[in-house]
Design a protein around this motif. Sequence first.
Motif, mmCIF file in Angstrom:
data_model
loop_
_atom_site.group_PDB
_atom_site.id
_atom_site.type_symbol
_atom_site.label_atom_id
_atom_site.label_comp_id
_atom_site.label_asym_id
_atom_site.label_seq_id
_atom_site.Cartn_x
_atom_site.Cartn_y
_atom_site.Cartn_z
ATOM 1 N N LEU A 61 63.499 12.256 44.693
ATOM 2 C CA LEU A 61 63.117 13.391 45.527
ATOM 3 C C LEU A 61 63.752 14.655 44.939
ATOM 4 O O LEU A 61 64.490 14.580 43.954
ATOM 5 N N PRO A 62 63.486 15.835 45.481
ATOM 6 C CA PRO A 62 64.118 17.046 44.948
ATOM 7 C C PRO A 62 65.641 16.899 44.890
ATOM 8 O O PRO A 62 66.264 16.404 45.833
ATOM 9 N N LEU A 63 66.241 17.349 43.805
ATOM 10 C CA LEU A 63 67.686 17.211 43.598
ATOM 11 C C LEU A 63 68.451 18.467 44.016
ATOM 12 O O LEU A 63 69.573 18.684 43.586
ATOM 13 N N VAL A 64 67.863 19.262 44.872
ATOM 14 C CA VAL A 64 68.400 20.569 45.255
ATOM 15 C C VAL A 64 69.480 20.443 46.333
ATOM 16 O O VAL A 64 69.589 19.408 46.995
ATOM 17 N N PRO A 65 70.278 21.502 46.534
ATOM 18 C CA PRO A 65 71.255 21.484 47.636
ATOM 19 C C PRO A 65 70.551 21.320 48.978
ATOM 20 O O PRO A 65 69.427 21.805 49.159
ATOM 21 N N THR A 66 71.205 20.650 49.898
ATOM 22 C CA THR A 66 70.612 20.415 51.211
ATOM 23 C C THR A 66 71.466 21.035 52.314
ATOM 24 O O THR A 66 72.658 21.288 52.139
ATOM 25 N N GLU A 67 70.816 21.254 53.455
ATOM 26 C CA GLU A 67 71.536 21.736 54.631
ATOM 27 C C GLU A 67 72.105 20.534 55.387
ATOM 28 O O GLU A 67 72.079 19.407 54.913
ATOM 29 N N ASP A 68 72.582 20.769 56.607
ATOM 30 C CA ASP A 68 73.241 19.700 57.352
ATOM 31 C C ASP A 68 72.304 18.548 57.695
ATOM 32 O O ASP A 68 72.745 17.409 57.885
ATOM 33 N N ASN A 69 70.973 18.831 57.764
ATOM 34 C CA ASN A 69 70.042 17.739 58.068
ATOM 35 C C ASN A 69 69.731 16.879 56.848
ATOM 36 O O ASN A 69 69.005 15.895 56.955
#
Length: 507
Positions: A61-69
Motif C-alpha cells: 500500500l502507499p508507504l507515506v506518513p499516516t495520521e492517528d487512524n
Amino acid sequence: MPSPNLFEQRTAGILLHPTSLPGSESYWGDEQQNASGTFGKEAFNFVDFMAAAGLRVWQVLPLVPTEDNLSPYQSSSVHAGNPDLISLDDLAARGWIDKNNLQLDEKSRQGLAELRRRCAPSFFHYLNSDAGTETRQQFESFRQQEAFWLDDFALFVALGRRFNGSSWVDWPEALRKRESGALEQQKNELQDDINSVYFEQFSFYAQWLTLKNYANQKGVAIFGDIPIFVGHNSADVWAAQHYFSLEENGQALTVAGVPPDSFSESGQRWGNPHYRWDVMEQDGFQWWLARFGTQKKLFDIIRIDHFRGFHSVYEIPGKNEDAREGKWIKTPGDALLQASFDRYPDLKLVAENLGEITQEIEDLRLKFNLPGMLVLHFAFESDDNQLQPHHHTEHNIVYTGTHDNDTTVGWFKQMSDEDRERFEHYDFQSDAEMPWFLIDMALSSVAKLAIIPLQDFLALDSDSRMNMPGTPDKNWRWRFSWSQVDPGLAGAIKQRLEKYQRLSQPV
C-alpha cells in the motif's frame, strides 16, 4: 532484476503492506503486538519466503506518513516515507545511531516518534565522524536531490509540532500564506526538529531502497500504490496552494467524494481538496511529473488508486457536510498520462478500475495499455458478471480480494444465499477447500499476473482483515506472525504456480 514488461509472462505475487510484517525490534521487548512492521530483518525474511515460493511480485500500500487512524490513503506528504517503518535496530547495526539510546519510554506510536527524535543527534554526530564520511556524502546528496519536497515537508512537520498538531489553515496568517520572512524565522527556531525529519526521511529511503534492491536481486518486483488525491492538511497543499481548489483562508473550496448510491443516501465526502486541473495543465503537469518521479524510485510498478479520477471527478462544495449537492467534472487525464509517459517512457502504471466504470474510462485505460483489476470477491454478485474468469483477458491483474475486502475465508462465510448459489453453480473444478479453491481460480485465470493477499495464503478469518471501508476503528493494524506460516507453505504455493504455469523466470 525486474523485466522491461512484467506482463510478458504468467506470474504471481502477494499483497502485504510492510506494517503487517512481524515485529522483532529490540526496543519493543515483549510488546511487539503494539508495533508496526519495519524494514528490518523480518522484511528480508519475507522476501526470502516469496522467492522460495516462486512469487515474483510484492504489492504494498502507499508507504507515506499516516495520521492517528493509520490510513495510508490520507497523508501529510505524497513524497515522504512513513517513519514508523524505519528499523532503528538496523540503523544501530549500521553504526548510524547509538544502540544504547534504543529504549522506549512509552511503548506506543507516540513513544516511538519521541525515540526517533532522541536518536537524531547521534546520527548527525556519526555523520561528522571519520567513520561517517561516506554516509555524510550520501546524506548531502539526498538533501540536494529531494530538496524540492523535503525542505517544505520538514518545516511543515516541525510547524505542526510547534502548533500542537493543528492544521496549517489555523496557523498564523504569515505562515499560512508562506511569507518568506516568517518561514525563515521558523526555520532558524526549529532547526532541531527539522533535522530530525531529515534524519527520518534519509533513513527511510536508505532502508527501503536497500530492501527493494534485495528483492529485485531475488527476482521480486515491488508493486506500489498512490492515491489520486492528497490530504488537505499536507505539506503538498500548504507548499503549492495554487494547484488546489482553496479559498483565500486556505479552506477547501471544493472537495472530492462520490455521489449518493445504494450504499449511502448522502454519498461520501472524502474531504480531499480538488486539484486545479487547469493550472496543472498550463505548466505541463509538473506537480504530477515530480510525484511520479519519486514513485519510480520507490517501486517497479505503480497502481493509481481511483483511476477514474483521470477521466472525471465528483466535486462537492467544501462547506457542504455531505455529497448530495456535488457534480461530476471532466479532468485532463489523457493529457496528464501522455505527459507522464513522455517524461518516463518506462513508467509502469496499473489502473484501479473497480466499481462503476464507464466505457469512456475503460477507453482511457486501454489507450495507454494499462492493466486493470479483476477481483473475484465481486465476481458472483450478478449473473454472467464480467469479473468471472471466463471473461478475463491477459493484460489484467486477478485478485481473490484486496486490502479493502474481507479475507476469502470471511467472505465465503458471509456470502448471501443468492451469491453462494451463483458461485456454487459456476463450473470451476478444484478439489481444494476455501480459501485455496478461490486461489486456484485466480491462478488459473488467463490474466498474466495474479495477486493473493497473504491472509488468504494463511487461510485466516475476518479478524485478520486489513481494512473495512467506512469504519473508523481497528483498520490498518493487522500483522502476521511466522507461527502462522506452515513450514510447507512455500512449497505448496510453488507447486500451484507450476500447475498453473505461473512459475516464471524472475521478473
